[in-house]
Motif scaffolding. Structure first.
Motif, PDB file in Angstrom:
ATOM      1  N   ARG A 163       0.838  -1.195   0.000  1.00 28.42           N
ATOM      2  CA  ARG A 163       0.000   0.000   0.000  1.00 28.42           C
ATOM      3  C   ARG A 163       0.877   1.251   0.000  1.00 28.42           C
ATOM      4  O   ARG A 163       1.846   1.343   0.761  1.00 28.42           O
ATOM      5  N   LEU A 169      -4.013   6.001  -4.422  1.00 28.89           N
ATOM      6  CA  LEU A 169      -3.330   5.090  -5.329  1.00 28.89           C
ATOM      7  C   LEU A 169      -3.475   3.651  -4.841  1.00 28.89           C
ATOM      8  O   LEU A 169      -3.523   3.405  -3.633  1.00 28.89           O
ATOM      9  N   PRO A 170      -3.542   2.685  -5.754  1.00 30.26           N
ATOM     10  CA  PRO A 170      -3.722   1.283  -5.355  1.00 30.26           C
ATOM     11  C   PRO A 170      -2.415   0.638  -4.913  1.00 30.26           C
ATOM     12  O   PRO A 170      -1.321   1.206  -5.084  1.00 30.26           O
ATOM     13  N   GLY A 172       0.793  -1.680  -4.985  1.00 27.24           N
ATOM     14  CA  GLY A 172       1.720  -1.983  -6.071  1.00 27.24           C
ATOM     15  C   GLY A 172       3.128  -2.121  -5.527  1.00 27.24           C
ATOM     16  O   GLY A 172       3.325  -2.229  -4.312  1.00 27.24           O
ATOM     17  N   TRP A 174       5.366  -0.310  -4.499  1.00 24.68           N
ATOM     18  CA  TRP A 174       5.802   0.974  -3.951  1.00 24.68           C
ATOM     19  C   TRP A 174       7.021   0.833  -3.037  1.00 24.68           C
ATOM     20  O   TRP A 174       7.863   1.743  -2.979  1.00 24.68           O
ATOM     21  N   TYR A 195       5.995   4.169 -13.647  1.00 24.86           N
ATOM     22  CA  TYR A 195       4.997   4.647 -14.613  1.00 24.86           C
ATOM     23  C   TYR A 195       4.666   3.557 -15.634  1.00 24.86           C
ATOM     24  O   TYR A 195       3.503   3.274 -15.922  1.00 24.86           O
ATOM     25  N   TRP A 198       2.345   0.592 -14.443  1.00 24.90           N
ATOM     26  CA  TRP A 198       0.894   0.793 -14.492  1.00 24.90           C
ATOM     27  C   TRP A 198       0.379   0.809 -15.923  1.00 24.90           C
ATOM     28  O   TRP A 198      -0.723   0.315 -16.204  1.00 24.90           O
ATOM     29  N   ARG A 203      -3.524  -0.016 -16.441  1.00 27.85           N
ATOM     30  CA  ARG A 203      -4.085   0.857 -15.414  1.00 27.85           C
ATOM     31  C   ARG A 203      -3.670   2.296 -15.763  1.00 27.85           C
ATOM     32  O   ARG A 203      -2.887   2.937 -15.059  1.00 27.85           O
ATOM     33  N   VAL A 206      -4.202   5.149 -13.265  1.00 30.75           N
ATOM     34  CA  VAL A 206      -3.243   5.105 -12.155  1.00 30.75           C
ATOM     35  C   VAL A 206      -1.896   5.668 -12.607  1.00 30.75           C
ATOM     36  O   VAL A 206      -1.231   6.404 -11.859  1.00 30.75           O
ATOM     37  N   ASP A 209      -2.231   9.344 -12.512  1.00 32.81           N
ATOM     38  CA  ASP A 209      -2.251   9.834 -11.133  1.00 32.81           C
ATOM     39  C   ASP A 209      -0.852   9.810 -10.526  1.00 32.81           C
ATOM     40  O   ASP A 209      -0.479  10.716  -9.760  1.00 32.81           O
ATOM     41  N   PHE A 210      -0.074   8.770 -10.858  1.00 37.34           N
ATOM     42  CA  PHE A 210       1.289   8.681 -10.344  1.00 37.34           C
ATOM     43  C   PHE A 210       2.128   9.856 -10.857  1.00 37.34           C
ATOM     44  O   PHE A 210       2.844  10.511 -10.080  1.00 37.34           O
TER      45      PHE A 210
END
Length: 278
Positions: A163, A169-170, A172, A174, A195, A198, A203, A206, A209-210
């Motif tokens: 998370r 954001l979903p 991934g 991270w 980038y 996604w 996605r 997403v 959004d990133f």
């Protein structure tokens, strides 16, 4: 001692003159990095001495990232690193470059839908962990692990469903991104790998959004000024077949401001003595 043919020597001197002038785009994976260009050309021909010297002399993190990335893309097409390893098994940078090659080959196998892709991903992943243990300060193994995340489209591995701090954001990879940025804040390749992750998973929202989450903290002259341009190019590709929209895109919001921001960011950096990002 290496001997250059007249044609090869001339092509090198022309490339160096163009790189110095900055007047024309350089259609070469090394870009304006003349030392990298020499190593790439030699590695393509099966010669690794200039690559070894270049890696041993590279200290700046951004150059280390870009040089190992480009050299691995070239080396992945042949067995030149195997030949090098037989001659100099402990050469500085060789182990990391071989890890990069394993990653590129696993990604290629996954793109082609080959059945051995998952096995190759596992081998490359293990090499990344070993490289990270060998040099805990190097961001490259973490960026490589982030690149491999796209092979795990179902997010089966725990590190691919972490998370993020941003609740919008979903889950991934991270944590892998954070590890790379902890070692090299503002790392260009790490951001682009996230980038692309996604985008490859379809996605697209997403991915956008990133990019939008990253840009407020991007400093002038940073290579990350180009990140929104990749988003614009992907949106441009999605409009293929809609000629009127495609022709007008680059003069419309938000695409034109993205181009203007990148251009002005880089030009101000160059005026202050910075290095060209083109």
């Amino acid at each position: 001692m290496e001997t250059l043919t007249p044609d090869r020597a001339r092509s090198r001197s022309e490339a160096e003159a163009v790189a110095r002038s900055g007047d024309w785009p350089i259609y070469h994976p090394a870009g304006l990095d003349v030392q990298l260009r020499r190593a790439v050309d030699d590695l393509s021909a099966g010669r690794w001495l200039s690559t070894g010297r270049l890696l041993a002399a590279t200290r700046e993190p951004g150059l280390w990232m870009s040089r190992t990335q480009v050299l691995a893309l070239v080396a992945a097409r042949s067995a030149v690193l195997d030949d090098w390893a037989r001659e100099e098994p402990s050469a500085p940078g060789l182990g990391l470059l071989r890890t990069r090659v394993l990653v590129e080959r696993a990604l290629s196998a996954a793109r082609q839908g080959r059945p051995e892709a998952w096995r190759m991903e596992g081998e490359a992943r293990q090499a990344c962990w070993e490289a990270s243990s060998a040099d805990p300060s190097d961001p490259v193994p973490w960026v490589c692990l982030l690149a491999l995340a796209v092979v795990d489209r179902g997010q089966l591995r725990p590190e691919h469903r972490v998370r993020p701090t941003d609740p919008l954001l979903p889950g991934g990879p991270w944590g892998l991104l954070d590890e790379a940025l902890r070692r090299d804040p503002g790392n260009r390749e790490a951001h682009h790998r996230m980038y692309r992750y996604w985008q490859e998973l379809n996605r697209h929202a997403v991915a956008g959004d990133f990019v939008h989450a990253v840009m407020p903290s991007v400093a002038g002259g940073s290579p990350l000024a180009a990140l929104p341009l990749y988003l614009s190019v992907d949106q441009y590709r999605s409009l293929r077949g809609q000629d009127g929209l495609v022709r007008r895109q680059w003069m419309r919001e938000p695409h034109y401001p993205r181009i203007q921001f990148a251009y002005e960011s880089w030009k101000s950096s160059e005026a202050g003595g910075g290095r060209s990002r083109t």
